[in-house]
Design an enzyme around this catalytic site. Sequence first.
Site, PDB file in Angstrom:
ATOM      1  N   LYS A  76       7.960  -3.703  15.321  1.00 54.82           N
ATOM      2  CA  LYS A  76       8.538  -2.795  14.703  1.00 54.82           C
ATOM      3  C   LYS A  76       9.905  -1.858  15.535  1.00 54.82           C
ATOM      4  O   LYS A  76      10.485  -1.349  14.972  1.00 54.82           O
ATOM      5  CB  LYS A  76       7.427  -1.666  14.506  1.00 54.82           C
ATOM      6  CG  LYS A  76       6.268  -1.854  13.595  1.00 54.82           C
ATOM      7  CD  LYS A  76       7.082  -2.242  12.178  1.00 54.82           C
ATOM      8  CE  LYS A  76       7.369  -1.189  11.280  1.00 54.82           C
ATOM      9  NZ  LYS A  76       7.799  -1.573   9.830  1.00 54.82           N
ATOM     10  N   TYR A 118       5.794   4.386  21.368  1.00 55.17           N
ATOM     11  CA  TYR A 118       5.291   4.222  22.610  1.00 55.17           C
ATOM     12  C   TYR A 118       4.398   2.802  22.611  1.00 55.17           C
ATOM     13  O   TYR A 118       4.310   2.226  21.504  1.00 55.17           O
ATOM     14  CB  TYR A 118       4.382   5.310  22.835  1.00 55.17           C
ATOM     15  CG  TYR A 118       2.902   5.453  22.307  1.00 55.17           C
ATOM     16  CD1 TYR A 118       3.028   5.707  20.696  1.00 55.17           C
ATOM     17  CD2 TYR A 118       1.871   4.838  22.367  1.00 55.17           C
ATOM     18  CE1 TYR A 118       1.989   5.680  19.759  1.00 55.17           C
ATOM     19  CE2 TYR A 118       0.400   4.851  21.717  1.00 55.17           C
ATOM     20  CZ  TYR A 118       0.554   5.098  20.419  1.00 55.17           C
ATOM     21  OH  TYR A 118      -0.491   5.253  19.587  1.00 55.17           O
ATOM     22  N   SER A 131      -4.624  -1.033   6.230  1.00 57.64           N
ATOM     23  CA  SER A 131      -5.359   0.260   6.212  1.00 57.64           C
ATOM     24  C   SER A 131      -6.644   0.206   5.419  1.00 57.64           C
ATOM     25  O   SER A 131      -7.567   1.007   5.720  1.00 57.64           O
ATOM     26  CB  SER A 131      -4.237   1.311   5.682  1.00 57.64           C
ATOM     27  OG  SER A 131      -3.017   1.500   6.430  1.00 57.64           O
ATOM     28  N   TYR A 172       0.794  -1.485   0.072  1.00 61.01           N
ATOM     29  CA  TYR A 172       0.012  -0.088  -0.019  1.00 61.01           C
ATOM     30  C   TYR A 172       0.977   1.259   0.193  1.00 61.01           C
ATOM     31  O   TYR A 172       0.661   2.256  -0.891  1.00 61.01           O
ATOM     32  CB  TYR A 172      -0.931  -0.161   1.287  1.00 61.01           C
ATOM     33  CG  TYR A 172      -1.746   1.120   1.560  1.00 61.01           C
ATOM     34  CD1 TYR A 172      -2.479   1.606   0.768  1.00 61.01           C
ATOM     35  CD2 TYR A 172      -1.680   1.709   2.756  1.00 61.01           C
ATOM     36  CE1 TYR A 172      -3.633   2.628   0.979  1.00 61.01           C
ATOM     37  CE2 TYR A 172      -2.531   2.665   3.228  1.00 61.01           C
ATOM     38  CZ  TYR A 172      -3.604   3.200   2.170  1.00 61.01           C
ATOM     39  OH  TYR A 172      -4.192   4.310   2.581  1.00 61.01           O
ATOM     40  N   ALA A 215       9.113  -3.004   3.222  1.00 64.06           N
ATOM     41  CA  ALA A 215       8.601  -4.561   3.384  1.00 64.06           C
ATOM     42  C   ALA A 215       8.639  -4.680   4.823  1.00 64.06           C
ATOM     43  O   ALA A 215       9.683  -4.762   5.440  1.00 64.06           O
ATOM     44  CB  ALA A 215       9.320  -5.354   2.731  1.00 64.06           C
TER      45      ALA A 215
HETATM   46  P1  NAP Z   1       1.267  -3.721   3.309  1.00 58.65           P
HETATM   47  O1  NAP Z   1       0.275  -2.974   2.055  1.00 58.65           O
HETATM   48  O2  NAP Z   1       0.717  -4.960   3.823  1.00 58.65           O
HETATM   49  O3  NAP Z   1       2.671  -3.821   2.806  1.00 58.65           O
HETATM   50  C1  NAP Z   1       3.506  -4.666   3.344  1.00 58.65           C
HETATM   51  C2  NAP Z   1       4.678  -5.232   2.366  1.00 58.65           C
HETATM   52  O4  NAP Z   1       5.560  -5.948   3.082  1.00 58.65           O
HETATM   53  C3  NAP Z   1       3.987  -5.919   1.163  1.00 58.65           C
HETATM   54  O5  NAP Z   1       4.672  -5.433  -0.131  1.00 58.65           O
HETATM   55  C4  NAP Z   1       4.342  -7.477   1.514  1.00 58.65           C
HETATM   56  O6  NAP Z   1       4.618  -8.230   0.189  1.00 58.65           O
HETATM   57  C5  NAP Z   1       5.890  -7.069   2.101  1.00 58.65           C
HETATM   58  N1  NAP Z   1       6.181  -8.464   2.844  1.00 58.65           N
HETATM   59  C6  NAP Z   1       5.651  -8.936   3.835  1.00 58.65           C
HETATM   60  N2  NAP Z   1       6.431 -10.117   4.127  1.00 58.65           N
HETATM   61  C7  NAP Z   1       7.243  -9.991   3.189  1.00 58.65           C
HETATM   62  C8  NAP Z   1       8.277 -11.227   2.963  1.00 58.65           C
HETATM   63  N3  NAP Z   1       8.626 -12.142   3.721  1.00 58.65           N
HETATM   64  N4  NAP Z   1       9.077 -10.974   1.774  1.00 58.65           N
HETATM   65  C9  NAP Z   1       9.135 -10.049   0.901  1.00 58.65           C
HETATM   66  N5  NAP Z   1       8.134  -8.665   1.327  1.00 58.65           N
HETATM   67  C10 NAP Z   1       7.175  -9.070   2.428  1.00 58.65           C
HETATM   68  O7  NAP Z   1       1.256  -2.562   4.207  1.00 58.65           O
HETATM   69  P2  NAP Z   1       1.846  -1.296   4.292  1.00 58.65           P
HETATM   70  O8  NAP Z   1       0.748  -0.556   5.287  1.00 58.65           O
HETATM   71  O9  NAP Z   1       1.886  -0.537   3.117  1.00 58.65           O
HETATM   72  O10 NAP Z   1       3.202  -1.188   5.232  1.00 58.65           O
HETATM   73  C11 NAP Z   1       4.252  -0.897   4.877  1.00 58.65           C
HETATM   74  C12 NAP Z   1       5.269  -0.372   5.781  1.00 58.65           C
HETATM   75  O11 NAP Z   1       4.713   0.710   6.536  1.00 58.65           O
HETATM   76  C13 NAP Z   1       5.500  -1.609   6.896  1.00 58.65           C
HETATM   77  O12 NAP Z   1       6.829  -1.572   7.378  1.00 58.65           O
HETATM   78  C14 NAP Z   1       4.432  -1.168   8.213  1.00 58.65           C
HETATM   79  O13 NAP Z   1       4.896  -1.534   9.425  1.00 58.65           O
HETATM   80  C15 NAP Z   1       4.596   0.382   8.037  1.00 58.65           C
HETATM   81  N6  NAP Z   1       3.522   1.382   8.458  1.00 58.65           N
HETATM   82  C16 NAP Z   1       2.272   1.028   8.139  1.00 58.65           C
HETATM   83  C17 NAP Z   1       1.327   1.687   8.747  1.00 58.65           C
HETATM   84  C18 NAP Z   1      -0.150   1.755   8.064  1.00 58.65           C
HETATM   85  O14 NAP Z   1      -0.945   2.422   8.840  1.00 58.65           O
HETATM   86  N7  NAP Z   1      -0.658   1.000   7.183  1.00 58.65           N
HETATM   87  C19 NAP Z   1       1.682   2.690   9.729  1.00 58.65           C
HETATM   88  C20 NAP Z   1       2.887   2.909  10.165  1.00 58.65           C
HETATM   89  C21 NAP Z   1       3.857   2.124   9.679  1.00 58.65           C
HETATM   90  P3  NAP Z   1       3.480  -8.578  -0.683  1.00 58.65           P
HETATM   91  O15 NAP Z   1       3.053  -7.316  -1.531  1.00 58.65           O
HETATM   92  O16 NAP Z   1       3.907  -9.637  -1.568  1.00 58.65           O
HETATM   93  O17 NAP Z   1       2.368  -8.921   0.145  1.00 58.65           O
END
Ligand code: NAP
Length: 351
Positions: free
Chosen positions: A169, A135, A209, A16, A86
């Site tokens: 995290k 936190y 999200s 995303y 990722a």
């Molecule tokens: P997301 O759409 O679920 O993206 C997560 C990504 O990680 C996906 O592309 C997924 O690959 C990849 N991934 C998971 N396991 C993997 C593995 N074993 N090998 C390679 N790739 C892997 O979630 P997002 O919201 O965009 O999150 C992206 C980052 O932002 C993360 O680090 C998350 O902790 C951080 N974050 C998110 C939020 C939020 O509200 N969304 C808030 C703060 C921080 P696939 O595409 O193949 O599934």
Amino acid sequence: MSELGNPILVTGAAGYLASWVVDQLLREGHTVHATVRHLNDSQKIQHLQKLVQDFPGKLSLYEADLLKEGSFDRAMAGCSVVIHTASPYFLEKPKNVDKELIQPALHGTLNVLASVNKTESVKRVVLTSSIAALYNDACDVTAAAAHTVQEHDVNPNQDVNHNPYAYSKTIAERAAWDEQKKQSRWDLVSLHPGAMFGPSLSRRVDATSVGMIIQFLNGSFRTGVPKLWLGVVDVRDVAAAHVKAASQPAANNRYIVVGNSLSLLEISKLMRVDEFGIKNKLPKGETSKSLIWLIGPLVGMRRRYVARNVDYPVRFNNSRSKAELGVEYRGAADTFNDHIRQIVADGLLQA
Ligand code: NAP
């Protein structure tokens, strides 16, 4: 254009957030290497394949898995900057916390950094961390000055079973800083976004999200929401922060990337569902803490979480990201309604 140089590697590019990071990097003229888990998963990567066509010679896709040693070497070759996004993001406790959450977050980060250590061209790593690394429970923040989370805060949680995502995290970020301090060729910038919302570039609904907005719209919260505050930010603003962190040499250390602090009910009040022809199934009010405490476990909320988070407001100091990265935060109403518009246009409510 980056003063740190190109190409820029983005991990987890089909996700995303990362999809927006790739999109914005390309629009700013960067050359991008993007890793995805499976190059043959056309459902997940078709929006990236379109970008390959729209920006000839500027975007290359590679396959890489966080858990496979050396998996990122080929994609990283020749890159100046690595943006590591990722990492699994889900709020419910998975069946196997270690395998599904901790291993990809912690060992995945160390695996990416092992490739960085081998790749002489890399000068900077931008790590997507989270406010969850700052936190643990809202009640701890309420005790702090002005209920406000700051960049120097560190999540003190040592218990993998309490807020496992936040734990993942926290330890992944700490490991990244430990690794960075062992050398001087590459520096590290760690970004700490709040809960991201806003339109998705893909039709995927498995991002947490996206799933949350769909739950607001499909009536999952109709009977009421707990009085919980979220640090909210537009996914496009978080992507812009990543682009700045990857291209401004002076960027350093940690940045909170949050636009607003809103309760779940305040969020629902910003949603203009009538405008999109959706039947209004938004929450009618707030459910009392005692009721949530009683029924929480039935809906996946642990009692300890309820006790320490419901009814405690949390705020975030985003001044550093505005002053140093130049992030301009969108209004939250635009974020949520742009997201609903995309969900409706892509037919995702029915799906
Ligand atoms: P997301 O759409 O679920 O993206 C997560 C990504 O990680 C996906 O592309 C997924 O690959 C990849 N991934 C998971 N396991 C993997 C593995 N074993 N090998 C390679 N790739 C892997 O979630 P997002 O919201 O965009 O999150 C992206 C980052 O932002 C993360 O680090 C998350 O902790 C951080 N974050 C998110 C939020 C939020 O509200 N969304 C808030 C703060 C921080 P696939 O595409 O193949 O599934």
